[in-house]
Each structure stands twice: as structure tokens, then as C-alpha cells.
Design a protein around this motif. Structure first.
Motif, mmCIF file in Angstrom:
data_model
loop_
_atom_site.group_PDB
_atom_site.id
_atom_site.type_symbol
_atom_site.label_atom_id
_atom_site.label_comp_id
_atom_site.label_asym_id
_atom_site.label_seq_id
_atom_site.Cartn_x
_atom_site.Cartn_y
_atom_site.Cartn_z
ATOM 1 N N GLU A 74 0.584 -1.120 -0.304
ATOM 2 C CA GLU A 74 -0.618 -0.260 -0.086
ATOM 3 C C GLU A 74 1.068 1.265 -0.279
ATOM 4 O OE1 GLU A 74 -3.053 1.975 3.435
ATOM 5 O OE2 GLU A 74 -3.290 0.103 2.989
ATOM 6 N N LEU A 75 0.461 2.098 -1.218
ATOM 7 C CA LEU A 75 1.331 3.087 -1.295
ATOM 8 C C LEU A 75 -0.024 4.543 -0.782
ATOM 9 C CD1 LEU A 75 3.614 2.877 -3.736
ATOM 10 C CD2 LEU A 75 4.188 2.642 -2.185
ATOM 11 N N PRO A 76 0.997 6.111 -0.165
ATOM 12 C CA PRO A 76 -0.187 6.952 -0.436
ATOM 13 C C PRO A 76 -0.411 7.432 -1.773
ATOM 14 C CG PRO A 76 2.358 7.152 0.161
ATOM 15 C CD PRO A 76 2.297 5.712 0.301
ATOM 16 N N LYS A 77 -1.544 8.010 -1.694
ATOM 17 C CA LYS A 77 -2.030 8.248 -3.118
ATOM 18 C C LYS A 77 -0.835 9.783 -3.718
ATOM 19 C CE LYS A 77 -7.160 6.954 -2.816
ATOM 20 N NZ LYS A 77 -8.174 7.605 -2.955
ATOM 21 N N GLU A 78 -0.458 10.172 -2.530
ATOM 22 C CA GLU A 78 0.112 11.434 -3.294
ATOM 23 C C GLU A 78 1.256 10.928 -4.263
ATOM 24 O OE1 GLU A 78 3.427 12.637 -0.194
ATOM 25 O OE2 GLU A 78 1.190 12.661 1.062
ATOM 26 N N TYR A 106 4.230 11.958 -8.678
ATOM 27 C CA TYR A 106 5.770 11.643 -9.602
ATOM 28 C C TYR A 106 5.656 10.384 -10.181
ATOM 29 C CZ TYR A 106 5.926 14.219 -4.451
ATOM 30 O OH TYR A 106 5.865 14.569 -3.648
ATOM 31 N N ILE A 107 4.946 9.751 -10.422
ATOM 32 C CA ILE A 107 4.964 9.161 -10.987
ATOM 33 C C ILE A 107 3.981 8.292 -11.840
ATOM 34 C CG2 ILE A 107 7.284 7.431 -9.973
ATOM 35 C CD1 ILE A 107 5.742 5.273 -8.896
ATOM 36 N N SER A 108 3.111 7.845 -12.583
ATOM 37 C CA SER A 108 2.620 7.243 -13.096
ATOM 38 C C SER A 108 1.940 6.042 -12.687
ATOM 39 C CB SER A 108 2.435 6.635 -14.836
ATOM 40 O OG SER A 108 2.835 6.203 -15.039
ATOM 41 N N LEU A 109 0.591 5.298 -12.987
ATOM 42 C CA LEU A 109 -0.207 4.247 -12.275
ATOM 43 C C LEU A 109 0.186 3.274 -13.154
ATOM 44 C CD1 LEU A 109 -2.268 3.802 -10.175
ATOM 45 C CD2 LEU A 109 -4.055 3.915 -12.024
ATOM 46 N N ASN A 110 0.376 3.783 -14.379
ATOM 47 C CA ASN A 110 0.963 2.038 -15.006
ATOM 48 C C ASN A 110 2.713 1.846 -14.297
ATOM 49 O OD1 ASN A 110 -1.442 2.076 -16.499
ATOM 50 N ND2 ASN A 110 -0.459 3.705 -18.508
ATOM 51 N N GLU A 111 3.150 3.284 -13.922
ATOM 52 C CA GLU A 111 4.335 3.348 -13.582
ATOM 53 C C GLU A 111 5.022 1.621 -11.889
ATOM 54 O OE1 GLU A 111 7.885 5.588 -14.165
ATOM 55 O OE2 GLU A 111 5.956 6.756 -13.368
ATOM 56 N N ILE A 112 4.117 1.869 -11.097
ATOM 57 C CA ILE A 112 3.249 1.169 -9.911
ATOM 58 C C ILE A 112 2.788 0.072 -10.455
ATOM 59 C CG2 ILE A 112 4.287 3.073 -8.451
ATOM 60 C CD1 ILE A 112 1.138 3.284 -8.067
ATOM 61 N N THR A 113 2.047 -0.210 -11.118
ATOM 62 C CA THR A 113 1.217 -1.397 -10.575
ATOM 63 C C THR A 113 1.886 -2.546 -12.787
ATOM 64 O OG1 THR A 113 -0.160 -0.554 -13.410
ATOM 65 C CG2 THR A 113 -1.450 -0.053 -10.815
ATOM 66 N N ASN A 114 2.506 -1.729 -12.864
ATOM 67 C CA ASN A 114 3.574 -3.113 -14.357
ATOM 68 C C ASN A 114 4.151 -3.656 -13.091
ATOM 69 O OD1 ASN A 114 5.388 -4.131 -15.272
ATOM 70 N ND2 ASN A 114 5.893 -2.190 -16.781
ATOM 71 N N ASP A 115 4.389 -5.081 -13.014
ATOM 72 C CA ASP A 115 4.813 -5.854 -12.214
ATOM 73 C C ASP A 115 6.586 -6.184 -12.382
ATOM 74 O OD1 ASP A 115 2.707 -6.584 -11.049
ATOM 75 O OD2 ASP A 115 2.360 -9.240 -11.848
ATOM 76 N N LYS A 116 6.648 -5.969 -13.644
ATOM 77 C CA LYS A 116 8.513 -5.743 -13.949
ATOM 78 C C LYS A 116 8.956 -4.479 -13.689
ATOM 79 C CE LYS A 116 11.754 -5.635 -17.640
ATOM 80 N NZ LYS A 116 12.337 -4.433 -17.666
#
Length: 88
Positions: A9-13, A17-27
Motif C-alpha cells: 500500500e502506497l499513499p495516493k500522493e 511523481y509517477i504514473s499509475l502504469n509504473e506502479i502497477t507494472n510487475d516488471k
């Protein structure tokens, strides 16, 4: 290789700084974990490359972008890699 699933779990803020795609990309998440383990000398570059499914050279190039220097490794590992390259 058998895997495990980890949920964080990360804060929404963080989306500032990064796109949602970056943090949902398993790689991307796998790479960040592996990079930290290599930098902390808990696993080798070779093992990290194996886990990520890339060549050691590709991993070394990517790690250099994060400030992880390959030549901080023990001289024995550098010599072993040189010998492997010489055999190619």
C-alpha cells in the motif's frame, strides 16, 4: 521458478511523481526489489538477471542508470565474468 505474490500500500500522493502504469507494472516492481538486493550485495548480478529474465549485460546497463556500479563487485566475480566473455 516458483513465485509469491506481495501486495503493498502506497499513499495516493505518490501519483504526483509517477504514473499509475509504473506502479502497477510487475516488471518495474520486480526490478526495484532486485536492484536493492544487488546493491545490498544479498544476491549477485547473475542471480538478479536470472530472476528478471534478462542477460547479465542488460542488467548491468539498467543498474548503472540507478547508480549501482558493477565494478563495486569483488574482483573474483569480475575475473570470472572476463573469463566467460573470453570463451565466447
Amino acid at each position: 521458478m516458483e513465485g509469491i505474490k506481495i501486495e503493498i500500500e502506497l499513499p495516493k500522493e505518490i501519483l504526483n511523481y509517477i504514473s499509475l502504469n509504473e506502479i502497477t507494472n510487475d516488471k518495474v516492481l520486480k526490478e526495484l526489489i532486485i536492484y536493492k538486493l544487488i546493491k545490498d550485495e544479498k544476491i549477485s548480478f547473475g542471480k538478479g538477471a536470472e530472476i528478471l529474465g534478462m542477460s547479465k549485460i542488460e542488467l548491468i546497463e539498467e543498474l548503472s542508470e540507478y547508480g549501482v556500479n558493477y565494478f563495486d563487485q569483488p574482483i573474483e566475480e569480475v575475473i570470472e565474468d572476463k573469463n566467460a566473455i573470453d570463451k565466447m
